[in-house]
Design an enzyme around this catalytic site. Structure first.
Site, PDB file in Angstrom:
ATOM      1  N   ARG A  46       0.838  -1.211   0.000  1.00  0.00           N
ATOM      2  CA  ARG A  46       0.000   0.000   0.000  1.00  0.00           C
ATOM      3  C   ARG A  46       0.871   1.258   0.000  1.00  0.00           C
ATOM      4  O   ARG A  46       2.053   1.224   0.340  1.00  0.00           O
ATOM      5  CB  ARG A  46      -0.926   0.020   1.222  1.00  0.00           C
ATOM      6  N   GLU A  52       0.487   9.595   9.013  1.00  0.00           N
ATOM      7  CA  GLU A  52       1.664   8.754   9.298  1.00  0.00           C
ATOM      8  C   GLU A  52       1.928   8.637  10.792  1.00  0.00           C
ATOM      9  O   GLU A  52       1.882   9.638  11.523  1.00  0.00           O
ATOM     10  CB  GLU A  52       2.877   9.378   8.597  1.00  0.00           C
ATOM     11  N   HIS A  53       2.193   7.415  11.215  1.00  0.00           N
ATOM     12  CA  HIS A  53       2.513   7.110  12.617  1.00  0.00           C
ATOM     13  C   HIS A  53       1.378   7.517  13.548  1.00  0.00           C
ATOM     14  O   HIS A  53       1.616   8.006  14.654  1.00  0.00           O
ATOM     15  CB  HIS A  53       3.818   7.796  13.043  1.00  0.00           C
ATOM     16  N   ASP A  55      -1.732   5.396  13.319  1.00  0.00           N
ATOM     17  CA  ASP A  55      -2.651   4.256  13.472  1.00  0.00           C
ATOM     18  C   ASP A  55      -2.474   3.615  14.848  1.00  0.00           C
ATOM     19  O   ASP A  55      -3.449   3.279  15.517  1.00  0.00           O
ATOM     20  CB  ASP A  55      -2.500   3.234  12.324  1.00  0.00           C
ATOM     21  N   GLY A 148       8.686   1.408   2.988  1.00  0.00           N
ATOM     22  CA  GLY A 148       7.476   2.132   3.375  1.00  0.00           C
ATOM     23  C   GLY A 148       6.236   1.776   2.577  1.00  0.00           C
ATOM     24  O   GLY A 148       5.216   2.457   2.670  1.00  0.00           O
ATOM     25  N   SER A 150       4.974  -1.415   2.725  1.00  0.00           N
ATOM     26  CA  SER A 150       4.372  -2.550   3.433  1.00  0.00           C
ATOM     27  C   SER A 150       4.629  -3.911   2.826  1.00  0.00           C
ATOM     28  O   SER A 150       3.721  -4.737   2.706  1.00  0.00           O
ATOM     29  CB  SER A 150       2.854  -2.375   3.513  1.00  0.00           C
ATOM     30  N   SER A 151       5.877  -4.165   2.453  1.00  0.00           N
ATOM     31  CA  SER A 151       6.198  -5.502   1.963  1.00  0.00           C
ATOM     32  C   SER A 151       6.010  -6.534   3.066  1.00  0.00           C
ATOM     33  O   SER A 151       5.539  -7.646   2.825  1.00  0.00           O
ATOM     34  CB  SER A 151       7.637  -5.542   1.449  1.00  0.00           C
ATOM     35  N   ASP A 195      -1.701  -1.287   7.543  1.00  0.00           N
ATOM     36  CA  ASP A 195      -1.220  -2.027   6.371  1.00  0.00           C
ATOM     37  C   ASP A 195      -2.068  -3.272   6.110  1.00  0.00           C
ATOM     38  O   ASP A 195      -2.423  -3.574   4.972  1.00  0.00           O
ATOM     39  CB  ASP A 195       0.238  -2.459   6.578  1.00  0.00           C
ATOM     40  N   ASN A 238      14.832  -1.396   7.903  1.00  0.00           N
ATOM     41  CA  ASN A 238      13.997  -2.504   8.394  1.00  0.00           C
ATOM     42  C   ASN A 238      13.549  -2.170   9.808  1.00  0.00           C
ATOM     43  O   ASN A 238      14.354  -2.094  10.727  1.00  0.00           O
ATOM     44  CB  ASN A 238      14.778  -3.818   8.359  1.00  0.00           C
TER      45      ASN A 238
HETATM   46  P1  ADP Z   1       8.244  -2.735   4.883  1.00  0.00           P
HETATM   47  O1  ADP Z   1       8.332  -1.323   5.328  1.00  0.00           O
HETATM   48  O2  ADP Z   1       8.330  -2.891   3.403  1.00  0.00           O
HETATM   49  O3  ADP Z   1       7.071  -3.458   5.471  1.00  0.00           O
HETATM   50  P2  ADP Z   1      10.099  -4.076   6.724  1.00  0.00           P
HETATM   51  O4  ADP Z   1      11.482  -3.574   6.888  1.00  0.00           O
HETATM   52  O5  ADP Z   1       9.180  -3.949   7.874  1.00  0.00           O
HETATM   53  O6  ADP Z   1       9.560  -3.431   5.390  1.00  0.00           O
HETATM   54  O7  ADP Z   1      10.149  -5.632   6.322  1.00  0.00           O
HETATM   55  C1  ADP Z   1      10.908  -6.044   5.213  1.00  0.00           C
HETATM   56  C2  ADP Z   1      11.192  -7.518   5.353  1.00  0.00           C
HETATM   57  O8  ADP Z   1      10.040  -8.280   4.908  1.00  0.00           O
HETATM   58  C3  ADP Z   1      12.323  -8.006   4.470  1.00  0.00           C
HETATM   59  O9  ADP Z   1      13.588  -7.797   5.066  1.00  0.00           O
HETATM   60  C4  ADP Z   1      11.991  -9.484   4.336  1.00  0.00           C
HETATM   61  O10 ADP Z   1      12.411 -10.204   5.481  1.00  0.00           O
HETATM   62  C5  ADP Z   1      10.473  -9.477   4.285  1.00  0.00           C
HETATM   63  N1  ADP Z   1      10.043  -9.454   2.875  1.00  0.00           N
HETATM   64  C6  ADP Z   1       9.555  -8.420   2.176  1.00  0.00           C
HETATM   65  N2  ADP Z   1       9.302  -8.774   0.880  1.00  0.00           N
HETATM   66  C7  ADP Z   1       9.636 -10.076   0.777  1.00  0.00           C
HETATM   67  C8  ADP Z   1       9.620 -11.050  -0.296  1.00  0.00           C
HETATM   68  N3  ADP Z   1       9.224 -10.747  -1.530  1.00  0.00           N
HETATM   69  N4  ADP Z   1      10.036 -12.291  -0.009  1.00  0.00           N
HETATM   70  C9  ADP Z   1      10.453 -12.611   1.221  1.00  0.00           C
HETATM   71  N5  ADP Z   1      10.500 -11.767   2.252  1.00  0.00           N
HETATM   72  C10 ADP Z   1      10.100 -10.511   2.040  1.00  0.00           C
HETATM   73  P1  NG1 Z   2       5.522   0.323   7.070  1.00  0.00           P
HETATM   74  O1  NG1 Z   2       5.684   1.453   6.176  1.00  0.00           O
HETATM   75  O2  NG1 Z   2       4.866  -0.846   6.413  1.00  0.00           O
HETATM   76  O3  NG1 Z   2       6.762  -0.052   7.785  1.00  0.00           O
HETATM   77  C1  NG1 Z   2       4.616   1.022   9.530  1.00  0.00           C
HETATM   78  C2  NG1 Z   2       3.546   0.321  10.356  1.00  0.00           C
HETATM   79  C3  NG1 Z   2       2.170   0.974  10.160  1.00  0.00           C
HETATM   80  C4  NG1 Z   2       2.246   2.472  10.421  1.00  0.00           C
HETATM   81  C5  NG1 Z   2       3.385   3.078   9.567  1.00  0.00           C
HETATM   82  C6  NG1 Z   2       3.600   4.540   9.827  1.00  0.00           C
HETATM   83  C7  NG1 Z   2       3.699  -2.100  10.716  1.00  0.00           C
HETATM   84  C8  NG1 Z   2       3.462  -3.435  10.144  1.00  0.00           C
HETATM   85  N1  NG1 Z   2       3.424  -1.073   9.929  1.00  0.00           N
HETATM   86  O4  NG1 Z   2       4.406   0.793   8.164  1.00  0.00           O
HETATM   87  O5  NG1 Z   2       1.226   0.384  11.038  1.00  0.00           O
HETATM   88  O6  NG1 Z   2       2.411   2.752  11.781  1.00  0.00           O
HETATM   89  O7  NG1 Z   2       4.624   2.418   9.812  1.00  0.00           O
HETATM   90  O8  NG1 Z   2       2.455   5.284   9.545  1.00  0.00           O
HETATM   91  O9  NG1 Z   2       4.113  -1.987  11.856  1.00  0.00           O
END
Ligand code: ADP
Ligand code: NG1
Length: 465
Positions: A46, A52-53, A55, A148, A150-151, A195, A238
């Protein structure tokens, strides 16, 4: 009738490039596991347009799903093992675990741990520990990681979804979103539910106002003539591997409790700034005033917080701080609370402007986005030099508004651009940002793109043809 995740047939050849993607994934799956996938789960990432920050402070946010997603191909097995493989095998190694032996590494989270969050959350919710089916899974994710968008949540949501389907169950989208928001916290971050909510509740063509407690999603139609463009600063952060995110959550909690205590409320009962605002029955601007009158701008020390709340330091550590923040010594409460209350107000203004027929709407929305970025940068301190420079370049390239999106400290900016000017905008941002950073220039293809409100999670069944 409960609003459940759609189960649809493999996308028809003529309609979507999703068809080729699933076909390729099915081929890789068969090569790896020697059998065909029985079904595919899909959960999108998404972009948060504003809010931001907040929820995790109990306030509404305004995201939309993007096209980039996580797809998992699955075949169920008679054994109680989960076999995970990833299309990006250079980054994410194969992993095998028994359904009753899930260990989530919170210190240095690995990719499989995010899958396990969703898996475990679903198994616990369905109470199927003794009967849970084994699965062979191949993961194909296109959401850029730690940027950012939401992977991590797309992976957690997709893992929960395929676990549900593999075990013959179906749950409403809001239940799925709530349970995934809770189980993503098994990784150690204390995020909110934005997310996961948008990943399940998104609909093509509309952004959503997401409200919490209880969880609701309301359509927000964006004015005609504007487009949203995402640009990735290519700085990865991360949030589970660092303490920044949880530190902000804790600062908001302490601000909540001090505001509650100094307003004569039973402070122990308050966890979120939104609860305190509602208990005091004040408007968001009045809450900003209350922060100005009650909190000071200098960082609070631990000793001062303990003295105000009347608790011992060990109780402070055990009840207010969390594992990853036990060492934090000082807390910027004034700045964090000011950001949260003002940002919550900007979300409501954004939604209101979208509902009005006002020819100035795009300019007004742009101004709110810019104010949001300034507040994230200066009050919440969740931006970084490259991201600030990218946001400035986006404004110079013709955006009406531009801001960091998601957790920050790197990752993406989202810019609102007049639709007729998008091509021009992309060219200028490429030239002035990506081409000037040799390490980023090669990534521009995946890092800079226009986006539209996409659809939410799905189960695909392979075609029988
Ligand atoms: P985001 O802000 O995108 O949610 P995070 O830093 O919280 O990122 O999480 C990213 C982590 O999610 C990656 O380091 C990995 O461990 C996992 N991840 C994301 N995309 C994939 C993918 N396509 N396959 C496997 N793991 C993934
Ligand atoms: P991302 O951008 O996916 O790391 C995180 C939090 C959200 C929200 C935003 C800031 C998780 C899974 N996601 O998102 O809930 O607080 O930061 O707005 O903790």
């Amino acid at each position: 009738m409960a609003d459940t995740v759609p189960v649809v047939c493999f996308p028809p050849v003529e309609t979507e490039n999703a068809h080729d993607r699933l076909k390729n994934l099915a081929e890789k799956f068969e090569k790896k596991f020697g059998c065909k996938p029985e079904f595919f789960g899909r959960a999108p990432g998404r972009v948060n347009l504003i809010g931001e920050h907040i929820d995790y402070c109990g306030y509404s946010v305004l995201p939309m799903a993007i096209e980039q997603d996580v797809v998992i191909a699955v075949a169920t097995t008679e054994s109680q093992d989960i076999l995970l493989s990833n299309v990006k095998s250079d980054l994410y190694s194969d992993f095998l675990f028994h359904v009753n032996n899930v260990e989530i590494n919170k210190e240095t989270p690995q990719w499989q741990n995010y899958f396990q969050c969703g898996f475990l959350g679903m198994v616990e919710h369905l109470h199927i520990q003794s009967a849970v089916r084994g699965m062979k899974c191949m993961v194909d994710g296109t959401v850029p990681a730690s940027s950012g968008l939401s992977s991590s949540s797309a992976l957690v949501c997709c893992a929960a979804l395929v676990t549900m389907h593999a075990n013959g169950k179906s749950l409403p989208k809001n239940v799925l979103a709530d349970l995934c928001a809770r189980c993503e916290q098994y990784i150690g971050t204390q995020g909110g539910g934005m997310d996961q909510a948008i990943s399940f509740m998104a609909q093509k063509g509309t952004a959503k106002l997401i409200e919490f407690n209880p969880l609701r999603a309301t359509d927000v139609y964006l004015p005609d003539g504007i487009s949203f463009v995402i640009s990735n600063s290519c700085v990865e952060m991360n949030k589970a591997a660092t303490s920044e995110f949880n530190t902000r959550v804790v600062e908001c909690r302490i601000a909540t409790q001090i505001l509650a205590k100094q307003s004569g409320l039973e402070w122990e009962k308050f966890q979120r700034l939104g609860q305190v605002q509602r208990a005091l029955n004040v408007s968001l601007p009045q809450a900003v005033d209350l922060v100005r009158k009650t909190l000071h701008e200098e960082p609070y020390t631990r000793a001062e917080v303990c003295q105000i709340l009347g608790i011992k330091e060990e109780d402070f550590v055990s009840t207010v701080l969390s594992a990853r923040t036990a060492q934090v010594q000082s807390f910027k409460l004034f700045q964090r609370a000011t950001h949260v209350f003002s940002e919550a107000g900007r979300v409501l203004s954004f939604k209101r402007i979208c509902e009005e027929t006002d020819s100035e709407a795009p300019q007004k929305l742009g101004t709110l986005m810019n104010q949001s970025h300034t507040s994230c940068r200066d009050m919440y301190e969740c931006s970084c030099t490259d991201l600030d420079s990218l946001v400035n370049i986006c404004m110079e390239a013709g955006a009406l508004g531009s801001r960091l999106t998601g957790a920050g400290w790197g990752g993406c900016a989202v810019s609102m651009v007049p639709t007729h000017d998008v091509m021009n905008f992309l060219v200028k941002v490429k030239k002035n940002f990506y081409d000037k950073h040799p390490s980023k220039a090669g990534k521009v293809g995946a890092a800079l793109f226009a986006t539209q409100p996409g659809s939410g999670a799905l189960i695909y069944l392979p075609s029988t043809a």
